[in-house]
Design an enzyme around this catalytic site. Sequence first.
Site, mmCIF file in Angstrom:
data_model
loop_
_atom_site.group_PDB
_atom_site.id
_atom_site.type_symbol
_atom_site.label_atom_id
_atom_site.label_comp_id
_atom_site.label_asym_id
_atom_site.label_seq_id
_atom_site.Cartn_x
_atom_site.Cartn_y
_atom_site.Cartn_z
ATOM 1 C CD GLU A 124 43.259 27.900 42.225
ATOM 2 O OE1 GLU A 124 42.992 27.819 41.016
ATOM 3 O OE2 GLU A 124 43.935 28.838 42.709
ATOM 4 C CG ASP A 220 42.780 34.307 39.238
ATOM 5 O OD1 ASP A 220 41.888 33.929 40.015
ATOM 6 O OD2 ASP A 220 43.621 33.535 38.738
#
Length: 715
Positions: A124, A220
């Site tokens: 993250e 991602d």
Amino acid sequence: MGTIYLALAFHNHQPVGNFDWVFEEAYRRAYEPLIAALERHPGVRVALHYTGPLRDWLQAHRPDFFPRIRRLVERGQVELMAGAYYEPILAVIPEADQAGQIRKHIEAIRADFGFEPTGFWLAERVWEPHLPRALAPHGLRYTIVDDTHFKWVGLGDEDLFGYYVTEDLGYPLKIFGTSKHLRYTIPWAPVEEVIAWLREQAERPLPPGAPPRVAVMGDDGEKFGLWPGTDVHCWERGWMEDFFSALEANADWLITLPPGEYAARFPPLGRIYLPTASYDEMSEWALPAEASADLTALQQALQREGRPDVLRFVRGGFWRVFLAKYPEVNQMHKKMLWVSRKAHAIADPERRAEALDHLWAGQCNCPYWHGVFGGVYLFHIREANYQHLIAAEALADEDRYGEGPWAYGERADFDADTQEETILATPHQWLLVRPHQGGQLVEWDRRDVALNLLNVMTRRREGYHRVLLEAAARGEITLAGREGRLESIHTHRVRVKEPGLEERLVTDWYPRAGLVDHFMAPETSLEAFAGARYPEWGDFINQPYTVLAWTTDPHPVLTLRRDGHLWGPEGPQPLRLEKTLEVLPDRPILMVTYRLTPTGLAPIRVRFGVETNWGLSGGDSEKAYTVWPGGELRPFATLEALPESDEVALVHEWWGRVLIRLSRPAAWWQFPLEAVANSEAGFERVYEGTSLTAHWLLTLSPGETWTVRLSFELA
């Protein structure tokens, strides 16, 4: 014409405990098509990162996949980035676990691909300044964070076409910033537009002595096929094929190069010291609900006004605020720290290794925060982390106490709030009682199936609820799947999975836990109670109890007391409540005794209830139900007043049953705890547990003691 390098890094991850069909769908729609495209386009060079949970699944279910990637590595097309194996937020796990998870992932990359990684994917992109000390000793030389991190120390977009060097106590690390522009245009904008922007950057003159520019996009892998609509856009309609073809066609000035190779060949742009940060959206989500909504509105207003000069200085919250924003996250985090200390102390090496692997799996970041991807609101993801933490602690207790029977109790500041909790444990169960929070039972681990029975979410207001309410008021809500065009998850359009969600927003004023002690008006209705709209007469729910008695010999027995008041129409009326919790070493049973005594001069008439909130994934399915005397079965996740009874069984066909027996018959209220959460596909209703309350209408004279005993047997 100038040249520019392009460093693409694809981060591929699935949470611990995610459904097998999600892994399969992600493989089919995103992971495999990307590798097939790279095989077709040998001129496109990239970095790839696969987390441990995904690696484990791929090796078990798609054993031919990694050998294909190894061939790309061998021909110099792909570099692998390491990480911490189970993708924790690295900054908030103990140093020994940081090192263990990093070693585990590096060893896996060596075994799978014959590659020595120098890059680290930061989960993250949560950065804290001490992290170079965790990475450098493992031979890791670079990482990728968000451009947000750099802008918060005064840099602009034009300053990020390269990497910087930072350090902590002399441990150096190279840091790239991933471009928000590229993250938002790949794969959403036309390929020609992306190439034109890169050409524009290439044609800007370089400052004297500066290294060649590199544009970085680390993001991602799931957005290339798994996010809503992207499989059609990226692969069926050919966006990625066109993009890779364009990269090869423009290779005379646009050179794809993995970030590690760029960092090894070229010098840094300078030295940098970054603040605690994550990507911009995460900083919004980490704020308290109203502040988060205010920040979102401010940023959108500045975007409409074309004020990037101001936006670059607008910042949100700090990732660790999630530990304060969601007590459920803090509870899991402190459980993890507690188990880590116990697992590392295991004497037997094989048992210690097994416990540590469970511990590390329980550190997977996904249920420790919440944003647009579900996070802590995803029941099965919370449950999976708890299962691993419970399994690790059971191994530690077995190492210390043997197979049993045994029982122990402990008083400690479990959650680091400077106040003591009480632990009661046997081979069958592990309980955590918080005297200063209404004497509530806040965790109850059933060890035979490694299940936290109280794994629920309190219903609360989220910042994005304002967006839902305002869109509903304007009549501007779209049903998910009917948008009519491809949209990224960052769209401002308000999408819902079912109509009327704005009418289902409920905010609880107390934490949902076990053994919550209610005193209500006699006429209180189930509907008002379920909607948290009833008047609570007692001051017991979230107020401190004192420890009246505590013993562990021959087994743990805890007695709590509160001298509180009822605050009904007659004015304040003093009332003493005592409750005793007892566990046995040789039986999976919890025994609880309540004693109520009015200590004033007037009688009391009140509805007394004992609420427990049960957290079982699938509790809203046909697999979960209650069984009443006579064999009547009732669904477990419906709102209803249930028959008066002194016995009820909670049955979940996956997890077993809990048999509740009372010394006095009680009336019962039951209702599902449902949150309205945002996700990449839009707003949705999410089951988070079931509340079950036994309640009695009492009329007591001054000094009269009323007693009830409850037993909970795990079967």
